[in-house]
Structures are given as C-alpha cells and as structure tokens.
Design a protein around this motif. Structure first.
Motif, PDB file in Angstrom:
ATOM      1  N   ASP A 556       0.831  -1.207   0.000  1.00 45.30           N
ATOM      2  CA  ASP A 556       0.000   0.000   0.000  1.00 45.30           C
ATOM      3  C   ASP A 556       0.863   1.254   0.000  1.00 45.30           C
ATOM      4  N   ARG A 557       1.970   1.151   0.731  1.00 49.95           N
ATOM      5  CA  ARG A 557       2.838   2.310   0.896  1.00 49.95           C
ATOM      6  C   ARG A 557       4.254   1.817   1.161  1.00 49.95           C
ATOM      7  N   VAL A 558       5.223   2.645   0.798  1.00 52.07           N
ATOM      8  CA  VAL A 558       6.625   2.314   1.009  1.00 52.07           C
ATOM      9  C   VAL A 558       7.280   3.458   1.773  1.00 52.07           C
ATOM     10  N   ALA A 559       8.091   3.111   2.773  1.00 55.66           N
ATOM     11  CA  ALA A 559       8.867   4.100   3.518  1.00 55.66           C
ATOM     12  C   ALA A 559      10.349   3.798   3.337  1.00 55.66           C
ATOM     13  N   VAL A 560      11.144   4.846   3.407  1.00 56.10           N
ATOM     14  CA  VAL A 560      12.587   4.710   3.235  1.00 56.10           C
ATOM     15  C   VAL A 560      13.270   5.102   4.540  1.00 56.10           C
ATOM     16  N   LEU A 561      14.068   4.197   5.069  1.00 58.22           N
ATOM     17  CA  LEU A 561      14.834   4.463   6.295  1.00 58.22           C
ATOM     18  C   LEU A 561      16.283   4.704   5.893  1.00 58.22           C
ATOM     19  N   ARG A 562      16.714   5.948   5.987  1.00 55.29           N
ATOM     20  CA  ARG A 562      18.051   6.336   5.532  1.00 55.29           C
ATOM     21  C   ARG A 562      18.797   7.027   6.664  1.00 55.29           C
ATOM     22  N   ARG A 565      16.827   7.361   9.971  1.00 57.35           N
ATOM     23  CA  ARG A 565      15.555   8.087  10.039  1.00 57.35           C
ATOM     24  C   ARG A 565      14.712   7.778   8.806  1.00 57.35           C
ATOM     25  N   VAL A 566      13.396   7.936   8.947  1.00 56.04           N
ATOM     26  CA  VAL A 566      12.493   7.785   7.813  1.00 56.04           C
ATOM     27  C   VAL A 566      12.544   9.089   7.025  1.00 56.04           C
ATOM     28  N   THR A 567      13.028   8.989   5.782  1.00 56.00           N
ATOM     29  CA  THR A 567      13.227  10.188   4.970  1.00 56.00           C
ATOM     30  C   THR A 567      12.198  10.352   3.863  1.00 56.00           C
ATOM     31  N   ALA A 568      11.463   9.295   3.552  1.00 64.50           N
ATOM     32  CA  ALA A 568      10.478   9.393   2.480  1.00 64.50           C
ATOM     33  C   ALA A 568       9.401   8.342   2.695  1.00 64.50           C
ATOM     34  N   GLY A 570       5.571   6.902   0.592  1.00 59.49           N
ATOM     35  CA  GLY A 570       4.592   7.062  -0.467  1.00 59.49           C
ATOM     36  C   GLY A 570       4.461   5.797  -1.270  1.00 59.49           C
ATOM     37  N   PRO A 571       3.627   5.833  -2.320  1.00 61.38           N
ATOM     38  CA  PRO A 571       3.492   4.651  -3.178  1.00 61.38           C
ATOM     39  C   PRO A 571       4.800   4.352  -3.904  1.00 61.38           C
ATOM     40  N   HIS A 572       4.970   3.106  -4.264  1.00 58.29           N
ATOM     41  CA  HIS A 572       6.208   2.654  -4.911  1.00 58.29           C
ATOM     42  C   HIS A 572       6.470   3.438  -6.203  1.00 58.29           C
ATOM     43  N   THR A 573       5.465   3.592  -7.037  1.00 61.47           N
ATOM     44  CA  THR A 573       5.673   4.274  -8.315  1.00 61.47           C
ATOM     45  C   THR A 573       6.002   5.743  -8.116  1.00 61.47           C
ATOM     46  N   ALA A 574       5.373   6.373  -7.119  1.00 61.49           N
ATOM     47  CA  ALA A 574       5.653   7.789  -6.862  1.00 61.49           C
ATOM     48  C   ALA A 574       7.077   7.993  -6.378  1.00 61.49           C
ATOM     49  N   LEU A 575       7.548   7.120  -5.502  1.00 65.24           N
ATOM     50  CA  LEU A 575       8.912   7.249  -5.006  1.00 65.24           C
ATOM     51  C   LEU A 575       9.930   7.010  -6.115  1.00 65.24           C
ATOM     52  N   LEU A 576       9.636   6.095  -7.022  1.00 64.75           N
ATOM     53  CA  LEU A 576      10.547   5.866  -8.145  1.00 64.75           C
ATOM     54  C   LEU A 576      10.697   7.124  -8.997  1.00 64.75           C
ATOM     55  N   ALA A 577       9.624   7.884  -9.085  1.00 63.48           N
ATOM     56  CA  ALA A 577       9.647   9.072  -9.931  1.00 63.48           C
ATOM     57  C   ALA A 577      10.251  10.286  -9.239  1.00 63.48           C
ATOM     58  N   THR A 578      10.187  10.333  -7.892  1.00 62.34           N
ATOM     59  CA  THR A 578      10.589  11.550  -7.184  1.00 62.34           C
ATOM     60  C   THR A 578      11.828  11.402  -6.317  1.00 62.34           C
ATOM     61  N   ASP A 579      12.186  10.207  -5.947  1.00 64.45           N
ATOM     62  CA  ASP A 579      13.298  10.006  -5.006  1.00 64.45           C
ATOM     63  C   ASP A 579      14.398   9.213  -5.703  1.00 64.45           C
ATOM     64  N   SER A 580      15.489   9.886  -6.057  1.00 68.00           N
ATOM     65  CA  SER A 580      16.568   9.221  -6.783  1.00 68.00           C
ATOM     66  C   SER A 580      17.289   8.191  -5.916  1.00 68.00           C
TER      67      SER A 580
END
Length: 588
Positions: A556-562, A565-568, A570-580
């Motif tokens: 349903d949703r993806v979070a990025v732990l970098r 900390r959680v830095t991003a 959103g949906p998988h496709t949205a993160l692919l488009a906005t988060d390099s």
C-alpha cells in the motif's frame, strides 16, 4: 484503548540463584531412587570385598591348626557366599549407578533445553551455538557422572571404614601404641584433605579447558553452517587458519588440565601406597615377633592390599569433583540467566487485536529517531539500505533489543509492557535466515502442533500457495510428508526460504514482519510471492523490509529508512519518480 492489567499469578516467582553446588545437588535429587539403590549395593560390594581376606585368614588358621573338616567346609561355604554376595551387589549396583548417571544428565539437558526455549530466551542470548552445544552436551554429562561418583565414593568410604575397623580389632589386643586401624582412620582423612586442596587449580584449569573447547566448537559450527558463503568469498584458508588458532588454544588448555590431573592422580596413588605400605610394614614386624599368627597376618596383608583401591578412589574424588564443579558452574550460568520482568499490561481478550503498529522516536546505535505508523491492516514496505539499522529495528520489534530511546506500540500498548509471549504472539518477526527443523514439511509448517501428521489442511495449502511453494511440495517424493533434513539440508536455498515464508504466513499473526523473504528466488517467483502475501494477508498488518521491486510494488505504501531516520514515504511508483536515492537502491 483500555489496557487490561495482568493476572497476579501470571508468572511464578523466579527461583533463587543456583551455584555449582546447587546444580550438583539437584542432579542427585532428580535420581534419588536409583542413586540410593546404587549407594546401598556398592557399599555392600565393598563390605563383601573387605571380608574376603578375613575369611581366608580364618580358613588358613583352621587348616594349619588341624580343625574339624566340617568347620573348614563351613568357612569355605561362607567364603563362596561372600563372593556371590559381592558379585551380585556390584552387578546391580553398577547398573543402578549407570542409570542414575544417564537419567540425571538427560533431565538436566531437558531443563536446559526448556530454559533456552523459554519465551524470554535470556539464557541463550549472545551465546554461540557451539558454546550452548558444549554446555548441554559434555557439561551435563560430567554433572551426570557426579551421581556415579557418589555411589563409588560411598562404597569406598564403607570399605575404608570397615577395613580400618577390622585392622583395629586385630591390633588392639596386642597393646600397640598406634593400632593399625587407627593409622588408617587418621591417615586417610589427612591425605584426602591434602588432595582436596591440591585439586583447586584443576577446577580452574578445567573451567578454562571447557571454555576453550566451547569456543572451538562454536567456531566449527559457524564455519560449517556458512561453508557456502566462505567458498563464495574464497575465504576457506583464512577461516581454516582462524580455526587452527582457536583449536590450538583449546589444545593448550586441555593439555594444561590433563597435566595437572595426571600430577594429582600420581600423587594420590603414591600417598595411598605409602599409607597402606606403612600398615603392612607394621603388621609384618608383628608377625616376625610372633605377635600375629599366620591367619591374622594373611588377613592383615590382604586388608592392606584391599584398602589400596578404595583409598586411591577416595583420593581421585578431588579431581573428579573439581571437574564436576567447573561443568556445574557453566550449567548454572544458563539456568540462572535473569528473566525479564513480567509484563505490566495485557491486550484485552474480548477485543481482537487491530494491528496498529506505531514506532515513536526509536533510537539506538544505527537508529536515530525512527517514526513510523502502520494502520490496521496496512501492507507497508520498508527500504533499509544499512544492514545494521535493519538488524536493530528487527531486534526491537522482536523484543530482543531494548532501544536507547523511543517506544513501539501495538494498538496503543507499548510492546515492552506486554508479557514476552503475548507480544511475540501478536507481532511475529520472520528473520531473513531460513531456519528449518529436521522433520517433514508439515512439521515445519506447524511446529507448535507437535507431529503434524500427513494430512495438509486448507490453511497449510493456502500458506504454501502464497509462498509459491506448491510446486516445491509437488516435486517432493512424499509431498508434505517428506523430511527436509537438519536445517533443511535436503532442500535448496530457495526452497528453504519459501518454506520458511509459508510457515510465517501459516501462523497468521495480527502483525507480521518479514525481512527479505525472496532473495533466493527468481524475479518471476518474487512476483507470485508478492501477490500471494498481499492476498493472504489482506486485512492484517504486514511490514516487509526489502528492496525487491516486486514486493514493494504490491505494498500500500513504502517508507525509506536512511541514516537512521524515515526520509520518504509514499506509493512505490511515486517514489521511483521523485526520489533518486530510492530508485538507486531498488534498481541496484
């Protein structure tokens, strides 16, 4: 959400700390029946042995004096009866002693296994498998051997006491300044005390030897289990050199302990021989002076020869007890591992667990304030590029690690406030490593149900289908009744991983945490597994730590732990488009 207080008797009071002496005493009490029987029979055997030279002396006196044939035959019959008595006592006493030894070691191993498998798992935490194997194997066997020493020691004490009494009876009428029996009674305790003090270094060296052997065994277990990885990294020679170094340390410790034990054994034999020789020398001088008859001399010399073995056995008790105490101390460390305090809250029994998982300000070494919320029934993917951060987060979710700061709440209740068993039943963390047991496929799918039998239920079939393991089972010679071998040795890496995933899905916990469940399968199978998890876990909270595009795309949703900390999010496709950064990690 209302919190239900725990029942007052939910957990029994912790037992008092146990030392090595308490472990040895408990081992003896656990087999008190066979142990008492062996004590009595082995004492009877030694008593019969002590009477042999006395009866032989009487027979010689009767023969020399020209006594009646009937009396002589009666003495011979008494001697035969004595031999029969001592033989039967030794046979059945040794049998009971062996039974006590093996049963006490077995029961201690069962206690240790129960402690290691307890929900708090404090006993086995931070201990290498080889170390635990040494304690539950060789150390428990040494503690069990202690019960056999009790029987032999009791028999030896009876032998020394009865032999001394017989010698005392023969020497008192002669008016000796120091009766022969008194020489034995006073000399034996003095020698025993000396050997007990000398055995203390052996206890320390024995503990060092067992610790070194445990390290060597632990290293061997780790290298054997990771042999494929070592070969892939071409690190076999480095691993071999490291194991040789650990093994040399174990060898040095073993040689040091053996050298000390050999010195003690030699000293004990020498002291026992000197003591018995002194008694025999006094008896010989009395015989030369005409104060002892031929029969009494034979009885006295026979008793001296007989006493050599039990006195030497008593002197060996010091080194044996030192080794037993060293092993018992290692066992006590596991049995006395402090259990975590009982939970201060419980999930309500009349309301189903919703599965809302909230992480607030979670911080540890690699975690620097993680804030994350999973709504009830949400399917969340979490990308954690740093392995240390992933391991710490999983350990906190599983209750294996207390974070430096922050909390993890289930339906508003902190996991640390729940009883350990209840928390693990509600939040199941399935590790990346596939741990399988030596049983059938069904035994591994349903480990909580004992022998699973041969019939697969609909829940088993659904879990296998979701994990893309149906074709795996169909290809096995006996289907779900096929044995998988120790640690799943009969299966490939991908098969083990899918079966382990099916087991986690079969448990159907309110919250399921998966860590890279598809690294050993191909992309097509990953897609099938992603759809299967999504379908089977519909309506139940699922957290998947992975970088697999197929698994992340099904969330349903993806979070990025970098960087802790959680830095991003959103949906998988949205993160692919906005988060390099996300795109680089997922496509790597």
């Amino acid at each position: 959400m209302p919190v239900k207080p725990p029942a007052q008797d939910a957990r029994p009071a912790a037992p008092p700390p146990r030392g090595p002496g308490a472990v040895l005493a408990a081992a003896a009490r656990s087999v008190r029946g066979p142990l008492l029987g062996s004590l009595v029979l082995l004492a009877g055997h030694q008593a019969g042995e002590a009477l042999v030279p006395v009866v032989v002396g009487v027979v010689v006196d009767r023969a020399v004096d020209g006594g009646a044939a009937g009396a002589l035959l009666g003495c011979l019959a008494l001697l035969a009866a004595d031999f029969l008595f001592l033989s039967l006592c030794y046979r059945f006493g040794s049998r009971l002693s062996t039974r006590a030894r093996e049963h006490s070691a077995h029961r201690l191993r069962v206690r240790l296994a129960g402690r290691l498998l307890a929900h708090d798992d404090a006993a086995g935490r931070d201990r290498l498998p080889g170390d635990l194997l040494t304690v539950t194997g060789s150390d428990t066997q040494v503690v069990g051997q202690f019960t056999s020493w009790l029987g032999m020691t009791t028999g030896n004490l009876v032998a020394v006491g009865l032999g001394a009494a017989l010698l005392l009876r023969m020497s008192v009428p002669l008016g000796l300044l120091v009766p022969l029996g008194l020489l034995v009674l006073l000399g034996t305790p003095a020698v025993l005390l000396l050997m007990n003090r000398a055995g203390r270094p052996l206890e320390r060296r024995g503990a060092a030897e067992q610790a070194a052997a445990a390290r060597a065994a632990a290293t061997a277990v780790d290298y054997v289990s990771g042999l494929r990885v070592l070969k892939g990294l071409r690190a076999e020679r480095t691993a071999l050199r490291h194991y040789e170094g650990v093994n040399r340390e174990s060898l040095r410790a073993t040689v040091s302990a053996a050298r000390t034990e050999a010195v003690l054994d030699g000293a004990g034999t020498l002291l026992a021989g000197v003591l018995v020789a002194a008694v025999a020398l006094v008896a010989g001088r009395l015989a030369l002076g005409g104060d002892l008859g031929l029969g009494d001399l034979i009885a006295c010399v026979g008793l001296c020869q007989f006493l050599l073995a039990p006195i030497q056995g008593l002197l060996e008790l010091g080194p044996a007890l030192a080794r037993a105490r060293a092993s018992a101390r290692r066992v006590a460390v596991l049995l006395d591992a402090p259990a975590p305090p009982p939970g201060t809250a419980r999930l309500p029994e009349d309301v189903p667990v919703r599965g809302e998982l909230t992480v607030r300000g979670l911080a540890h070494e690699a975690l620097r304030g993680v804030d994350l919320r999973l709504a009830p029934g949400e399917h969340l993917g979490l990308v954690v590029p740093e392995p240390v951060a992933a391991a710490e987060l999983l350990a906190c979710l599983a209750g294996d690690l207390a974070p430096a700061h922050g909390t993890i709440c289930l339906d508003g209740v902190p996991l640390t406030a729940l009883d350990r068993a209840e928390a693990r039943g509600a939040v199941l963390v399935a590790p990346h490593q596939a741990y399988l047991f030596d049983g059938t496929v069904l035994d591994n799918l349903r480990p909580d149900e004992g022998e699973a039998g041969e019939a697969a239920t609909s829940a088993d079939t659904e879990a296998l289908h979701a994990a893309a393991a149906t074709d795996l089972v169909d290809g096995l010679p006996h289907g779900t009744a096929t044995r998988v071998g120790e640690r799943g040795a009969f299966l490939s890496g991908g098969q083990r991983q899918r079966l382990s995933l099916a087991r986690a899905l079969r448990a159907a916990p309110p919250v399921l945490v998966l860590h890279d469940p598809t690294t050993a399968v191909d992309a097509v199978t990953q897609t099938r597994i992603a759809r299967g998890i999504r379908t089977l876990r519909a309506g139940r909270t699922t957290l998947v730590l992975t970088s697999s595009p197929a698994l992340l795309g099904a969330c349903d949703r993806v979070a990025v732990l970098r960087e802790g900390r959680v830095t991003a999010s959103g949906p998988h496709t949205a993160l692919l488009a906005t988060d390099s950064f996300y795109g680089n990690v997922v496509s790597a």
